[in-house]
Design a protein around this motif. Structure first.
Motif, PDB file in Angstrom:
ATOM      1  N   LEU A  90       0.830  -1.205   0.000  1.00  0.00           N
ATOM      2  CA  LEU A  90       0.000   0.000   0.000  1.00  0.00           C
ATOM      3  C   LEU A  90       0.864   1.254   0.000  1.00  0.00           C
ATOM      4  CD1 LEU A  90      -2.831   1.266   0.249  1.00  0.00           C
ATOM      5  CD2 LEU A  90      -2.623   1.026   2.724  1.00  0.00           C
ATOM      6  N   THR A  91       1.881   1.283   0.867  1.00  0.00           N
ATOM      7  CA  THR A  91       2.762   2.453   0.939  1.00  0.00           C
ATOM      8  C   THR A  91       3.527   2.644  -0.364  1.00  0.00           C
ATOM      9  OG1 THR A  91       3.004   2.222   3.328  1.00  0.00           O
ATOM     10  CG2 THR A  91       4.703   3.472   2.178  1.00  0.00           C
ATOM     11  N   LEU A 101       2.000   6.680  -6.912  1.00  0.00           N
ATOM     12  CA  LEU A 101       0.955   7.545  -7.463  1.00  0.00           C
ATOM     13  C   LEU A 101       1.226   9.009  -7.152  1.00  0.00           C
ATOM     14  CD1 LEU A 101      -2.139   5.312  -6.630  1.00  0.00           C
ATOM     15  CD2 LEU A 101      -1.014   5.581  -8.842  1.00  0.00           C
ATOM     16  N   GLN A 102       1.774   9.271  -5.977  1.00  0.00           N
ATOM     17  CA  GLN A 102       2.129  10.651  -5.627  1.00  0.00           C
ATOM     18  C   GLN A 102       3.300  11.145  -6.473  1.00  0.00           C
ATOM     19  OE1 GLN A 102       0.414  12.560  -3.741  1.00  0.00           O
ATOM     20  NE2 GLN A 102      -0.778  11.251  -2.401  1.00  0.00           N
ATOM     21  N   LEU A 103       4.256  10.262  -6.750  1.00  0.00           N
ATOM     22  CA  LEU A 103       5.442  10.652  -7.513  1.00  0.00           C
ATOM     23  C   LEU A 103       5.116  11.031  -8.954  1.00  0.00           C
ATOM     24  CD1 LEU A 103       8.126   8.028  -6.392  1.00  0.00           C
ATOM     25  CD2 LEU A 103       8.210  10.496  -5.994  1.00  0.00           C
ATOM     26  N   ILE A 104       4.094  10.407  -9.536  1.00  0.00           N
ATOM     27  CA  ILE A 104       3.861  10.586 -10.965  1.00  0.00           C
ATOM     28  C   ILE A 104       2.729  11.553 -11.273  1.00  0.00           C
ATOM     29  CG2 ILE A 104       4.776   8.297 -11.465  1.00  0.00           C
ATOM     30  CD1 ILE A 104       1.908   7.323 -11.917  1.00  0.00           C
ATOM     31  N   ARG A 134     -10.217  -0.096  -8.829  1.00  0.00           N
ATOM     32  CA  ARG A 134     -11.076   0.638  -7.897  1.00  0.00           C
ATOM     33  C   ARG A 134     -10.611   0.445  -6.465  1.00  0.00           C
ATOM     34  NH1 ARG A 134     -15.216  -1.305 -11.331  1.00  0.00           N
ATOM     35  NH2 ARG A 134     -15.844  -2.910  -9.845  1.00  0.00           N
ATOM     36  N   ALA A 135     -10.238  -0.794  -6.130  1.00  0.00           N
ATOM     37  CA  ALA A 135      -9.767  -1.071  -4.776  1.00  0.00           C
ATOM     38  C   ALA A 135      -8.493  -0.290  -4.477  1.00  0.00           C
ATOM     39  CB  ALA A 135      -9.530  -2.568  -4.601  1.00  0.00           C
ATOM     40  N   ALA A 136      -7.555  -0.289  -5.418  1.00  0.00           N
ATOM     41  CA  ALA A 136      -6.300   0.444  -5.216  1.00  0.00           C
ATOM     42  C   ALA A 136      -6.563   1.933  -5.067  1.00  0.00           C
ATOM     43  CB  ALA A 136      -5.354   0.180  -6.381  1.00  0.00           C
ATOM     44  N   ASP A 195      -4.784   7.264   0.116  1.00  0.00           N
ATOM     45  CA  ASP A 195      -5.014   8.390   1.022  1.00  0.00           C
ATOM     46  C   ASP A 195      -4.352   9.638   0.457  1.00  0.00           C
ATOM     47  OD1 ASP A 195      -6.352   6.748   2.787  1.00  0.00           O
ATOM     48  OD2 ASP A 195      -4.535   6.256   3.917  1.00  0.00           O
ATOM     49  N   GLY A 196      -5.047  10.746   0.533  1.00  0.00           N
ATOM     50  CA  GLY A 196      -4.477  11.994   0.066  1.00  0.00           C
ATOM     51  C   GLY A 196      -4.415  12.118  -1.432  1.00  0.00           C
ATOM     52  N   ARG A 197      -5.254  11.365  -2.148  1.00  0.00           N
ATOM     53  CA  ARG A 197      -5.237  11.463  -3.604  1.00  0.00           C
ATOM     54  C   ARG A 197      -5.687  12.868  -4.037  1.00  0.00           C
ATOM     55  NH1 ARG A 197     -10.382   7.501  -4.385  1.00  0.00           N
ATOM     56  NH2 ARG A 197     -12.018   9.077  -4.473  1.00  0.00           N
TER      57      ARG A 197
END
Length: 260
Positions: free
Chosen positions: A117-118, A124-127, A143-145, A150-152
């Motif tokens: 998860l981390t 996702l944050q990096l890209i 959808r699950a991912a 968090d924080g999207r």
């Protein structure tokens, strides 16, 4: 193919993060584990206006070293084409390894395991960056991912069927509505056209699009990522790469079109 028309690979920061992908060893029976991970396709430099998350890489993706390149990927490329996106997208998966469909339920807990998860959320944050305008989740695993991110970014999210859905009517109806809505949100690329025809009552060949050379590594054959020839062949085959039933875990069969 000119020297500009290939993907030189991820930015160094993202490449270092890819190298830290957590082990799948405890769940290896649920994946085509021996083939290793496949991570992405598209722009990873935080310029993407659309982020798409799918499930996992398939056999064509393993050969290409990029995700969403086979039949499902060419359907997704057609979806992007209808939005006028020729380059401003980033495509990743819920799983970095190819999932064996019959083991999907057994593999599901892996998505929520803290190390996975981390790692995934950090990727996702990096890209993604300030130019992001929308997120599309293709299928159940995506959808699950996405729900665990968090924080999207605070952008519209679209949850649609996976391009390999076995319910073609639900797929095309959902994708048609998503394209209609996304056209009002996502800015087309300068060389794109978001006024091309939307989906009709069923998926047809014109709804597919070839994978751009700029999304693929240097040196791959020019027909990789365009299986129109296979879809027109008799018998029809939607992918140039398959797993043979005699040895599905450790063998891939790659077919080239007869160009002569």
């Amino acid at each position: 193919m000119t020297m500009a028309d290939f993907d030189a690979g991820p930015p160094a920061t993202v490449a270092r993060h890819f190298a830290k992908v957590p082990s799948y060893a405890d769940f290896q029976e649920s994946f085509w584990y021996d083939w290793g991970p496949v991570f992405y396709r598209g722009r990873l430099n935080r310029t993407a206006r659309l982020l798409a998350i799918a499930s996992d890489p398939g056999p064509t993706e393993r050969v290409a070293g990029r995700t969403l390149v086979g039949d499902a990927g060419q359907r997704v490329q057609g979806f992007l084409t209808k939005l006028g996106l020729t380059r401003s997208y980033a495509l990743v998966n819920a799983y970095a390894y190819a999932l064996r469909p019959s083991r999907a339920q057994k593999a599901a807990p892996l998505l929520a395991r803290p190390d996975q998860l981390t790692w995934r959320n950090t990727l996702l944050q990096l890209i993604t960056g300030p130019q992001l305008q929308a997120i599309v989740a293709f299928g159940v695993q995506a959808r699950a991912a996405l729900q665990m991110w968090d924080g999207r970014p605070d952008v519209p999210v679209f949850e649609v069927p996976h391009p390999s859905s076995r319910n073609p009517t639900a797929l095309v109806d959902s994708w048609r509505q998503a394209v209609t809505d996304l056209r009002a949100i996502v800015t087309p690329d300068p060389d794109g056209d978001n006024a091309v025809p939307n989906y009709g009552p069923k998926l047809v060949e014109s709804d597919y699009a070839p994978i751009p050379a700029r999304d693929l590594p240097f040196g791959v054959p020019p027909w990789l990522g365009n299986d129109a020839w296979g879809r027109q062949d008799k018998p029809r085959h939607n992918n140039s790469v398959d797993r043979p039933s005699t040895d599905p875990l450790n063998t891939l069969v790659w077919r080239a079109p007869k160009l002569g």
